[in-house]
Design an enzyme around this catalytic site. Structure first.
Site, PDB file in Angstrom:
ATOM      1  N   LYS A  59      12.591   6.684  -2.333  1.00  5.24           N
ATOM      2  CA  LYS A  59      12.843   5.288  -1.931  1.00  5.24           C
ATOM      3  C   LYS A  59      11.928   4.326  -2.703  1.00  5.24           C
ATOM      4  O   LYS A  59      10.942   4.761  -3.310  1.00  5.24           O
ATOM      5  CB  LYS A  59      12.631   5.149  -0.419  1.00  5.24           C
ATOM      6  CG  LYS A  59      11.227   5.516   0.059  1.00  5.24           C
ATOM      7  CD  LYS A  59      11.187   5.696   1.582  1.00  5.24           C
ATOM      8  CE  LYS A  59       9.781   6.016   2.054  1.00  5.24           C
ATOM      9  NZ  LYS A  59       9.758   6.365   3.490  1.00  5.24           N
ATOM     10  N   ARG A 110      10.420   3.744  15.864  1.00  2.95           N
ATOM     11  CA  ARG A 110      11.025   2.935  14.810  1.00  2.95           C
ATOM     12  C   ARG A 110      12.544   2.987  14.937  1.00  2.95           C
ATOM     13  O   ARG A 110      13.150   2.021  15.348  1.00  2.95           O
ATOM     14  CB  ARG A 110      10.541   3.450  13.444  1.00  2.95           C
ATOM     15  CG  ARG A 110      10.921   2.566  12.292  1.00  2.95           C
ATOM     16  CD  ARG A 110      10.166   2.920  11.024  1.00  2.95           C
ATOM     17  NE  ARG A 110      10.487   4.244  10.488  1.00  2.95           N
ATOM     18  CZ  ARG A 110       9.948   4.731   9.358  1.00  2.95           C
ATOM     19  NH1 ARG A 110       9.059   4.023   8.682  1.00  2.95           N
ATOM     20  NH2 ARG A 110      10.281   5.924   8.920  1.00  2.95           N
ATOM     21  N   HIS A 148      10.388  11.574  12.516  1.00  2.76           N
ATOM     22  CA  HIS A 148       9.341  11.181  11.567  1.00  2.76           C
ATOM     23  C   HIS A 148       7.997  11.104  12.272  1.00  2.76           C
ATOM     24  O   HIS A 148       7.884  10.495  13.325  1.00  2.76           O
ATOM     25  CB  HIS A 148       9.703   9.819  10.955  1.00  2.76           C
ATOM     26  CG  HIS A 148       8.837   9.427   9.796  1.00  2.76           C
ATOM     27  ND1 HIS A 148       8.566  10.273   8.741  1.00  2.76           N
ATOM     28  CD2 HIS A 148       8.198   8.270   9.514  1.00  2.76           C
ATOM     29  CE1 HIS A 148       7.786   9.648   7.865  1.00  2.76           C
ATOM     30  NE2 HIS A 148       7.545   8.437   8.305  1.00  2.76           N
ATOM     31  N   TYR A 179     -10.811 -18.987 -11.601  1.00  3.25           N
ATOM     32  CA  TYR A 179     -10.592 -19.947 -10.508  1.00  3.25           C
ATOM     33  C   TYR A 179     -11.732 -19.941  -9.494  1.00  3.25           C
ATOM     34  O   TYR A 179     -12.227 -18.882  -9.114  1.00  3.25           O
ATOM     35  CB  TYR A 179      -9.304 -19.596  -9.757  1.00  3.25           C
ATOM     36  CG  TYR A 179      -8.026 -19.875 -10.513  1.00  3.25           C
ATOM     37  CD1 TYR A 179      -7.674 -21.178 -10.870  1.00  3.25           C
ATOM     38  CD2 TYR A 179      -7.165 -18.834 -10.844  1.00  3.25           C
ATOM     39  CE1 TYR A 179      -6.490 -21.425 -11.547  1.00  3.25           C
ATOM     40  CE2 TYR A 179      -5.974 -19.080 -11.514  1.00  3.25           C
ATOM     41  CZ  TYR A 179      -5.640 -20.376 -11.868  1.00  3.25           C
ATOM     42  OH  TYR A 179      -4.467 -20.617 -12.533  1.00  3.25           O
ATOM     43  N   CYS A 185      -6.258 -13.602 -11.715  1.00  6.01           N
ATOM     44  CA  CYS A 185      -5.236 -14.650 -11.733  1.00  6.01           C
ATOM     45  C   CYS A 185      -3.852 -13.998 -11.650  1.00  6.01           C
ATOM     46  O   CYS A 185      -3.726 -12.785 -11.568  1.00  6.01           O
ATOM     47  CB  CYS A 185      -5.338 -15.477 -13.001  1.00  6.01           C
ATOM     48  SG  CYS A 185      -7.001 -16.043 -13.406  1.00  6.01           S
ATOM     49  N   ARG A 200      10.240  16.708   4.043  1.00  2.00           N
ATOM     50  CA  ARG A 200      10.508  15.550   3.180  1.00  2.00           C
ATOM     51  C   ARG A 200       9.245  15.141   2.431  1.00  2.00           C
ATOM     52  O   ARG A 200       8.309  14.594   3.021  1.00  2.00           O
ATOM     53  CB  ARG A 200      11.030  14.376   4.026  1.00  2.00           C
ATOM     54  CG  ARG A 200      12.291  14.714   4.832  1.00  2.00           C
ATOM     55  CD  ARG A 200      12.807  13.510   5.588  1.00  2.00           C
ATOM     56  NE  ARG A 200      11.842  12.939   6.502  1.00  2.00           N
ATOM     57  CZ  ARG A 200      11.682  13.302   7.781  1.00  2.00           C
ATOM     58  NH1 ARG A 200      12.451  14.231   8.309  1.00  2.00           N
ATOM     59  NH2 ARG A 200      10.770  12.720   8.523  1.00  2.00           N
ATOM     60  N   ASP A 205      -1.661 -13.740 -14.003  1.00  2.00           N
ATOM     61  CA  ASP A 205      -1.260 -13.031 -15.223  1.00  2.00           C
ATOM     62  C   ASP A 205      -2.430 -12.540 -16.077  1.00  2.00           C
ATOM     63  O   ASP A 205      -2.201 -11.971 -17.142  1.00  2.00           O
ATOM     64  CB  ASP A 205      -0.407 -13.952 -16.115  1.00  2.00           C
ATOM     65  CG  ASP A 205       0.507 -14.835 -15.301  1.00  2.00           C
ATOM     66  OD1 ASP A 205       1.375 -14.272 -14.629  1.00  2.00           O
ATOM     67  OD2 ASP A 205       0.318 -16.065 -15.308  1.00  2.00           O
TER      68      ASP A 205
HETATM   69  C1  LIG Z   1       8.959   7.437   3.727  1.00  2.00           C
HETATM   70  C2  LIG Z   1       9.397   8.549   4.594  1.00  2.00           C
HETATM   71  C3  LIG Z   1       9.033   9.870   4.285  1.00  2.00           C
HETATM   72  C4  LIG Z   1       8.031  10.214   3.207  1.00  2.00           C
HETATM   73  O1  LIG Z   1       6.733   9.939   3.681  1.00  2.00           O
HETATM   74  P1  LIG Z   1       5.439  10.352   2.827  1.00  2.00           P
HETATM   75  O2  LIG Z   1       4.279  10.042   3.686  1.00  2.00           O
HETATM   76  O3  LIG Z   1       5.480   9.504   1.607  1.00  2.00           O
HETATM   77  O4  LIG Z   1       5.606  11.786   2.505  1.00  2.00           O
HETATM   78  C5  LIG Z   1       9.582  10.876   5.044  1.00  2.00           C
HETATM   79  N1  LIG Z   1      10.427  10.611   6.060  1.00  2.00           N
HETATM   80  C6  LIG Z   1      10.776   9.356   6.401  1.00  2.00           C
HETATM   81  C7  LIG Z   1      11.697   9.137   7.547  1.00  2.00           C
HETATM   82  C8  LIG Z   1      10.257   8.275   5.699  1.00  2.00           C
HETATM   83  O5  LIG Z   1      10.590   7.036   6.050  1.00  2.00           O
END
Ligand SMILES: *Cc1c(COP(=O)(O)O)cnc(C)c1O
Length: 397
Positions: A37, A134, A164, A265, A312, A220, A314
């Site tokens: 992602k 979530r 998650h 700045y 800054c 994951r 840039d």
């Molecule tokens: C982003 C995400 C992950 C990956 O998490 P990491 O900490 O980067 O391994 C896994 N599962 C879900 C649902 C996520 O949103």
């Protein structure tokens, strides 16, 4: 490749190293889902997906558009969308066999109707909220009734179910274990309703590193692909991860300044002695954090050059008084290795109070990515060709 201002180097060998290191830590029968992602955490989803493809059972992204980018580049393995997908995008999902996360009847009903209408089958993953708060259904009897009702809809196939972890990256794993326990309890409730889930997955990178026993069918991998540990508290010694992203620039100007001269700045830095100051043509407009003002440093000829005054949009200035042979076009390492020295993303994020995940995601579109394998450039990706389309130009087309 001729990037003379700034570029991010992406070490694809390190990505391979990280995938193999993680795989060695998994229990037999557990496969990886590669999370790419936010354009692969800022590293480039497509080039990263290409390299991790042999190591994963599928990919996960946050949005339909990210999933479509992968399909457009020919990735055939399953792609899961981890967030909520708007029903207006369901037709594209079904056509491209992209798996949405589903956890309400309001989401499932139109998906079922459309897939029946299209004469297809929509494969979905149920999202379960075991403590992240979530998205997802509740892991109780009413959640189980909902899951079995969704599974019974025509045109829908429950391929998987995920939850998650909110706190797997902490030393104290009790919250993660509690979430895992709720997940398993919920699968029992589903079994009572004659629903078995083919692909069960809970674990994120933190779990892959520290809790591989929670493997189930898939885990994951996200941040770990990119060579970063989820937190300082997560098992650095169990799995050896190699940093993937470097950030490189070139000095644009060097000058000698007299005592009393202010830099940048707000005049937050004033020279108290004669100094040599180099200008680096990178700033927060590139995603280089302004919070590093007066705190961060870069590497030039393998030595630390501290940032003077504010970063800054840039440009920013560094002290090179103690570093000989710094000229216009001398290479500057903002992230990565130079000689014996190294700046890690985690070092920078600690210095400026930013989250390391956020820092790499925020490396901006002005920064081209250069992909390396065996020390050779195998691809580049830049975003320079921006084009604003007006209603009139659409009509004229
Ligand atoms: C982003 C995400 C992950 C990956 O998490 P990491 O900490 O980067 O391994 C896994 N599962 C879900 C649902 C996520 O949103």
């Amino acid at each position: 490749m001729n990037y003379t201002r700034v570029y991010a180097s992406i070490d694809l060998d390190a990505v391979v190293h990280n995938m193999e290191a993680m795989q060695r830590n998994l229990r037999p029968g557990v496969g990886l889902i590669g999370v790419v992602k936010t354009d692969g955490y800022g590293h480039g989803a497509v080039p990263v997906a290409e390299v991790i493809d042999p190591y994963v059972e599928g990919f996960a992204v946050a949005t339909v558009d990210e999933a479509l980018i992968l399909r457009r580049h020919g990735f055939a393995k399953p792609i899961l969308i981890l967030g909520v997908t708007h029903p207006s995008r369901y037709a594209e999902l079904i056509r491209e066999e992209i798996r949405p996360a589903i956890f309400t009847m309001a989401q499932a009903t139109p998906l079922s109707e459309l897939s029946v209408q299209m004469g297809r089958k929509a494969r979905i993953h149920l999202a379960l909220d075991t403590g992240m708060g979530r998205i997802g259904m509740t892991p109780d009897e009413s959640g189980a009734d909902l899951a079995s009702a969704i599974a019974a809809l025509p045109g829908i196939e429950v391929e998987g179910m995920f939850t998650h972890f909110a706190r797997a990256d902490e030393t104290d794993k009790s919250a993660a274990w509690e979430q895992y326990r709720r997940y398993l309890h919920f699968t029992d409730l589903l079994k009572e309703r004659n629903l078995t889930i083919p692909i069960r997955h809970c674990g994120n990178s933190a779990a892959i590193l520290d809790l591989p026993e929670m493997g189930l069918d898939r885990m994951r991998a996200g941040i770990s692909i990119y060579g970063m540990y989820p937190s300082d508290e997560v098992g650095h010694d169990r799995v050896d991860l190699r940093p993937v992203m470097g950030l490189h620039s070139f000095v644009s100007f060097v000058k000698d300044v007299a005592p009393g001269q202010q830099i940048s700045y707000g005049g937050t830095f004033t020279a108290t002695e004669p100094m040599r100051v180099a200008t680096v043509p990178v700033g927060y407009g590139d995603g280089y954090p302004r919070g590093l003002s007066g705190k961060g440093y870069v590497l030039i000829h393998g030595k630390k050059a501290p940032i003077l005054g504010r970063v800054c949009m840039d440009q920013f200035m560094v002290d090179v008084t103690h570093i000989p042979d710094v000229d216009v076009d001398t290479e500057v390492t903002l992230i990565g290795e130079d000689g014996e020295a190294r700046i890690r993303v985690e070092d920078l994020s600690a210095l400026c109070g930013r989250f390391h995940y956020e820092l790499v995601c925020d490396i901006g579109k002005r920064v081209p990515r250069v992909y390396l394998r065996g020390g050779r450039v195998v691809g580049t990706k830049d975003y320079f060709d921006d084009y604003y389309e007006t209603q009139r130009s659409v009509a004229e087309r």
